[in-house]
Motif scaffolding. Structure first.
Motif, mmCIF file in Angstrom:
data_model
loop_
_atom_site.group_PDB
_atom_site.id
_atom_site.type_symbol
_atom_site.label_atom_id
_atom_site.label_comp_id
_atom_site.label_asym_id
_atom_site.label_seq_id
_atom_site.Cartn_x
_atom_site.Cartn_y
_atom_site.Cartn_z
ATOM 1 N N ALA A 59 6.977 22.299 -0.758
ATOM 2 C CA ALA A 59 7.577 21.731 -1.807
ATOM 3 C C ALA A 59 8.916 21.841 -2.518
ATOM 4 O O ALA A 59 10.034 21.461 -2.601
ATOM 5 N N GLY A 60 8.963 23.737 -2.350
ATOM 6 C CA GLY A 60 10.839 23.826 -2.146
ATOM 7 C C GLY A 60 11.637 23.748 -0.720
ATOM 8 O O GLY A 60 12.983 23.517 -0.702
ATOM 9 N N ARG A 62 12.519 20.251 0.159
ATOM 10 C CA ARG A 62 13.344 18.932 -0.680
ATOM 11 C C ARG A 62 14.532 19.382 -1.284
ATOM 12 O O ARG A 62 15.391 19.188 -1.036
ATOM 13 N N ALA A 63 13.838 19.932 -2.085
ATOM 14 C CA ALA A 63 14.996 20.492 -3.070
ATOM 15 C C ALA A 63 16.326 21.742 -1.925
ATOM 16 O O ALA A 63 18.012 20.736 -2.426
ATOM 17 N N ARG A 64 16.079 22.663 -0.748
ATOM 18 C CA ARG A 64 16.533 23.086 -0.661
ATOM 19 C C ARG A 64 17.693 22.759 0.130
ATOM 20 O O ARG A 64 18.520 21.947 0.147
ATOM 21 N N THR A 67 19.784 20.069 -1.634
ATOM 22 C CA THR A 67 21.349 20.597 -2.070
ATOM 23 C C THR A 67 22.661 21.375 -0.770
ATOM 24 O O THR A 67 23.639 20.836 -0.804
ATOM 25 N N GLU B 57 9.085 26.065 8.020
ATOM 26 C CA GLU B 57 10.147 25.891 7.729
ATOM 27 C C GLU B 57 11.179 25.538 7.681
ATOM 28 O O GLU B 57 12.692 25.095 7.077
ATOM 29 N N GLN B 61 13.863 22.890 8.344
ATOM 30 C CA GLN B 61 15.355 22.414 7.185
ATOM 31 C C GLN B 61 16.442 22.689 8.581
ATOM 32 O O GLN B 61 17.450 21.416 7.595
#
Lengths: 238, 193
Positions: A59-60, A62-64, A67, B57, B61
């Protein structure tokens, strides 16, 4: 062993080559249209295998990411367009032949080992004359500087062509690129940007060597700059 | 299986290719739409290869940011947006696996992975978790050697040399099986670049 470089398309598309082999194969790709098309097809197929592994992203994330993009600059499309750049590279640096240069100059043990393993590649190289001729022209300059890696600039003043070959050059920092400069009348002229996979890096000078005194390498923001801003990492007198 | 071509201009309806074109111009709304469509496959693939969630993750990213950063370089003539993104994701995951492995090998001179365990794990995990029926069926159409080689390479992040060792098969055979395995998958899946 049936060992033809064209057969590596599958292994390449699945990322099943080592970094050295990948670099060599990519040089082959830059002159082999058939393999390029084949790899493009396999990449589509491999992507389907990838899609099949879909999972919910944390979940986290996407926001990261959202940003991060706010403060992440996008690279410019390659100056002159990717096609013209690859043609420029192709003109001098017939790809697998880059490996040949490494062999000829005796720079890369890793590449040599790979080649012993792939005798047939040598046949391919023999067909790809451009760089071999460049090497045969016999001008090579050892590049030295802040970075201590074996690096050589091979050139032919008559054909006005030159290629930098460096082994063990670490990959440029995130968002950065290596840039090659031709120094003429004391003024650096942009001769193209290049990356490194950490093993073998090659860069074809896209600028004329006519009356050039020196070649040099700096690290610059991705996409390259008009005038060097970084320190000279490698240089050699022509 | 390719996304439908854009009919309207709403990001949700656009093809990935259309979105990338907009993203290349700095369109953040288009990026959000692309993120929502591709993050599950990007993360899922990386996770499949790396297995460690935290590292996956991190790499996901990097890849998703790279898509933003380099959207300007995407060239629809060379292949689909999906393949462009997945290739990037797979390569990053594989490079990470290999550098981790190199570090482990340096720390631990023994450094030899238990071949059979590695293979079984990958094979089981893949079989159990493949959500895509179509891909699973396509994999089923391969010979055992093709399937094992393709899965070890793609989902396991192994080099073809490692695959050859793990499957106790000559190098040349593995190269050929990876290639003809992909050809058969391509024909079964009907994917065209």
């Amino acid at each position: 062993m049936s060992d033809n470089i064209h057969l590596l398309a599958g292994a390449y598309a699945l990322d099943a080559l080592t970094i050295d082999e990948r670099a060599l194969y990519e040089r082959h790709l830059s002159v082999c249209e058939a393999c390029r098309l084949e790899v493009a097809e396999y990449a589509e197929t491999a992507a389907e295998l990838g899609v099949a592994a879909a999972a919910n992203a944390p979940a986290g994330l996407r926001a990261r990411v959202l940003t991060e993009i706010e403060r992440t600059r996008q690279v410019s499309a390659t100056p002159g367009g990717p096609a013209s750049l690859s043609r420029r590279v192709q003109r001098v640096l017939t790809p697998v032949a880059a490996g040949l240069v490494a062999l000829v100059i005796g720079l890369s043990g890793a590449v040599a080992v790979l080649w012993q393993d792939n005798q047939r590649l040598e046949a391919t190289v023999a067909e790809e004359r451009g760089l071999a001729e460049l090497v045969a022209a016999g001008h090579s300059v050892t590049m030295t500087g802040q970075i201590d890696v074996p690096a050589t600039f091979v050139y032919d003043p008559d054909r006005d062509e030159g290629v930098l070959v460096a082994t063990g050059l670490s990959a440029p920092a995130e968002g950065m690129t290596y840039q090659l400069w031709v120094i003429r009348d004391g003024q650096p002229v942009d001769a193209g940007v290049f990356g490194s996979d950490g093993r073998l890096a090659t860069a074809t000078a896209s600028e004329s060597l006519h009356e050039a005194e020196q070649v040099a390498v700096t690290m610059e923001p991705a996409g390259g700059v008009d005038q060097p801003t970084g320190e000279i990492l490698l240089s050699g007198d022509l | 299986m390719r996304p439908l071509r854009a009919v309207g201009s709403s990001p949700a309806q656009m093809s990935l290719e259309g979105l990338l074109t907009r993203i290349a111009k700095g369109d953040q709304a288009a990026y959000v739409a692309l993120y929502d469509r591709t993050s599950p496959v990007v993360y899922g693939l990386i996770r499949r290869v790396l297995r460690d969630p935290a590292q996956s993750e991190e790499v996901a990213q990097e890849v998703l940011l790279e898509v933003w950063r380099t959207a300007t370089r995407f060239d629809a003539e060379r292949g689909s947006a999906n393949a462009w993104i997945m290739t990037m994701a797979h390569r990053r995951a594989v490079d990470r696996v290999r550098s981790e492995q190199a570090a482990r090998d340096r720390d631990d001179k023994v450094g030899v992975r238990d071949a059979s365990v590695g293979f079984d794990e990958v094979a089981e995990e893949v079989q159990a978790r493949l959500e895509h029926q179509q891909v699973r069926r396509a994999l089923d159409q391969l010979t055992d050697l093709q399937r094992e080689a393709v899965q070890l390479a793609y989902y396991g992040g192994r080099t073809y040399r490692e695959v050859a060792e793990l499957l106790d098969t000559p190098l040349g055979t593995v190269k050929t099986r990876l290639r003809d395995g992909l050809i058969r998958l391509r024909d079964t899946l009907g994917v065209r670049s």
